[in-house]
Design a protein around this motif. Structure first.
Motif, PDB file in Angstrom:
ATOM      1  N   TYR A  29      -4.180  23.933  54.644  1.00 21.68           N
ATOM      2  CA  TYR A  29      -3.000  23.077  54.793  1.00 21.68           C
ATOM      3  C   TYR A  29      -3.435  21.673  55.209  1.00 21.68           C
ATOM      4  N   ALA A  30      -4.430  21.176  54.487  1.00 20.33           N
ATOM      5  CA  ALA A  30      -5.138  19.968  54.910  1.00 20.33           C
ATOM      6  C   ALA A  30      -4.823  18.751  54.048  1.00 20.33           C
ATOM      7  N   GLY A  31      -3.658  18.743  53.432  1.00 17.81           N
ATOM      8  CA  GLY A  31      -3.248  17.557  52.693  1.00 17.81           C
ATOM      9  C   GLY A  31      -3.014  16.379  53.618  1.00 17.81           C
ATOM     10  N   ARG A  32      -3.297  15.197  53.124  1.00 18.02           N
ATOM     11  CA  ARG A  32      -3.107  14.011  53.960  1.00 18.02           C
ATOM     12  C   ARG A  32      -1.623  13.748  54.220  1.00 18.02           C
ATOM     13  N   ASN A  33      -0.767  14.125  53.264  1.00 19.23           N
ATOM     14  CA  ASN A  33       0.676  14.007  53.436  1.00 19.23           C
ATOM     15  C   ASN A  33       1.188  15.326  54.017  1.00 19.23           C
ATOM     16  N   GLN A  34       1.388  15.364  55.316  1.00 19.97           N
ATOM     17  CA  GLN A  34       1.760  16.618  55.966  1.00 19.97           C
ATOM     18  C   GLN A  34       3.218  17.017  55.690  1.00 19.97           C
ATOM     19  N   GLU A  35       4.059  16.096  55.229  1.00 17.47           N
ATOM     20  CA  GLU A  35       5.406  16.485  54.811  1.00 17.47           C
ATOM     21  C   GLU A  35       5.331  17.348  53.554  1.00 17.47           C
ATOM     22  N   GLU A  36       4.457  16.988  52.625  1.00 17.56           N
ATOM     23  CA  GLU A  36       4.254  17.813  51.435  1.00 17.56           C
ATOM     24  C   GLU A  36       3.645  19.153  51.816  1.00 17.56           C
ATOM     25  N   VAL A  37       2.770  19.153  52.792  1.00 20.80           N
ATOM     26  CA  VAL A  37       2.177  20.401  53.272  1.00 20.80           C
ATOM     27  C   VAL A  37       3.260  21.323  53.802  1.00 20.80           C
ATOM     28  N   ALA A  38       4.194  20.783  54.564  1.00 19.53           N
ATOM     29  CA  ALA A  38       5.279  21.594  55.116  1.00 19.53           C
ATOM     30  C   ALA A  38       6.120  22.211  54.006  1.00 19.53           C
ATOM     31  N   VAL A 136     -21.286   7.404  50.279  1.00 14.92           N
ATOM     32  CA  VAL A 136     -20.026   7.368  49.540  1.00 14.92           C
ATOM     33  C   VAL A 136     -18.837   7.073  50.454  1.00 14.92           C
ATOM     34  N   ALA A 137     -19.106   6.828  51.727  1.00 22.80           N
ATOM     35  CA  ALA A 137     -18.028   6.681  52.715  1.00 22.80           C
ATOM     36  C   ALA A 137     -17.086   5.527  52.402  1.00 22.80           C
ATOM     37  N   ASP A 138     -17.594   4.468  51.755  1.00 21.11           N
ATOM     38  CA  ASP A 138     -16.746   3.296  51.516  1.00 21.11           C
ATOM     39  C   ASP A 138     -15.847   3.445  50.297  1.00 21.11           C
ATOM     40  N   HIS A 139     -15.990   4.541  49.535  1.00 21.00           N
ATOM     41  CA  HIS A 139     -15.118   4.732  48.367  1.00 21.00           C
ATOM     42  C   HIS A 139     -14.709   6.200  48.184  1.00 21.00           C
ATOM     43  N   LEU A 140     -14.607   6.910  49.285  1.00 20.86           N
ATOM     44  CA  LEU A 140     -14.273   8.337  49.209  1.00 20.86           C
ATOM     45  C   LEU A 140     -12.988   8.602  48.433  1.00 20.86           C
ATOM     46  N   ASP A 141     -11.973   7.777  48.638  1.00 25.26           N
ATOM     47  CA  ASP A 141     -10.673   8.048  48.017  1.00 25.26           C
ATOM     48  C   ASP A 141     -10.699   7.869  46.502  1.00 25.26           C
ATOM     49  N   SER A 158      -7.607  13.491  43.824  1.00 27.31           N
ATOM     50  CA  SER A 158      -8.697  12.702  44.386  1.00 27.31           C
ATOM     51  C   SER A 158      -8.821  13.045  45.864  1.00 27.31           C
ATOM     52  N   LEU A 159      -9.893  12.594  46.472  1.00 24.16           N
ATOM     53  CA  LEU A 159     -10.082  12.878  47.890  1.00 24.16           C
ATOM     54  C   LEU A 159      -9.028  12.185  48.750  1.00 24.16           C
ATOM     55  N   ALA A 160      -8.292  11.242  48.165  1.00 28.22           N
ATOM     56  CA  ALA A 160      -7.202  10.598  48.893  1.00 28.22           C
ATOM     57  C   ALA A 160      -6.075  11.570  49.214  1.00 28.22           C
ATOM     58  N   ASP A 161      -6.024  12.706  48.509  1.00 27.34           N
ATOM     59  CA  ASP A 161      -4.967  13.687  48.743  1.00 27.34           C
ATOM     60  C   ASP A 161      -5.266  14.599  49.924  1.00 27.34           C
TER      61      ASP A 161
END
Length: 229
Positions: A29-38, A136-141, A158-161
């Motif tokens: 449940y590790a999405g960056r948007n936790q509302e979508e996770v819910a 790769v830290a400066d362009h992970l997303d 993408s890793l931005a999600d």
């Protein structure tokens, strides 16, 4: 004491890094948007999957289940993979962390009884190519994460999600798990509707478009013989 599982990774500079796995953890449940996770948790609850007590979640997994393999043995036809990235801690600092691709193969029948149990029913398959996280830290997303089930694209994100590697490295440090031999998988991204997840093969790819690099893993799913008794 049993021998630790050993993984070996090829780095872009031609060197290799070998790691004995002493701790394996799967984020959930590790999405960056936790509302979508819910919303996703609510959907899973309708299918009988118990909701976590907190999000994001973190599940300890038996270390021997970290594998670099081309075949996963399963007991029945309702198991499937999940496209993820993995952090491999090889030393004492964040300069010693590697990033690779991974596929968390999960028992969906067992999942309705306990997510943590389902994570321990099949291996976490990791790639054989890794990158230093600092490179790769400066362009992970911008790094993409894709999976194919029976050669049909089933996950494309993408890793931005997902929550960032830094988030999980902080979590490891808080739990005294930031040490050589710890492997952490990121949690997965949404699956495309209408694609059959109970497939006979899985393939996952991390693609870094900035440095033009790919890290891949893939395996076939093999049914074990029916039990006797």
């Amino acid at each position: 004491m049993t021998d630790a599982t050993t993984l070996t990774f090829a780095l872009p500079d031609g060197s290799t890094r070998t790691v004995e796995v002493h701790a394996l953890l799967n984020a959930g449940y590790a999405g960056r948007n936790q509302e979508e996770v819910a919303a996703h948790i609510a959907e899973l609850a309708e299918l009988g999957v118990p909701a976590p007590t907190t999000t994001p979640a973190l599940y300890p997994v038996s270390p021997y289940l970290a594998q670099q393999t081309s075949s996963v043995a399963v007991q029945h036809g309702r198991t499937s993979g999940e496209a993820e990235w993995a952090l491999i801690v090889t030393g004492d600092t964040r300069d010693d962390v590697l990033l690779t691709v991974a596929c968390d193969h999960t028992d969906r029948e067992l999942e309705v009884h306990g997510v943590a149990w389902s994570k321990n029913a099949s291996p976490d398959v990791l790639g054989e190519t890794a990158w230093k996280l600092t490179e790769v830290a400066d362009h992970l997303d911008r790094i993409t994460l894709r999976a194919w089930a029976d050669d049909v694209l089933i996950q494309d994100a993408s890793l931005a999600d997902l929550l960032t590697p830094d988030h999980w490295l902080d979590a490891l440090a808080e739990r005294d798990l930031f040490r050589a031999g710890t492997v952490l998988l990121s949690g997965t991204v949404q699956m495309a509707p209408g694609v059959e997840q109970f497939a006979s093969s899985w393939r996952v790819e991390l693609h870094d478009p900035v440095l033009d690099r790919r890290s891949t893993c893939g395996y076939t799913v093999e049914r074990m013989p029916s039990p006797i008794g």
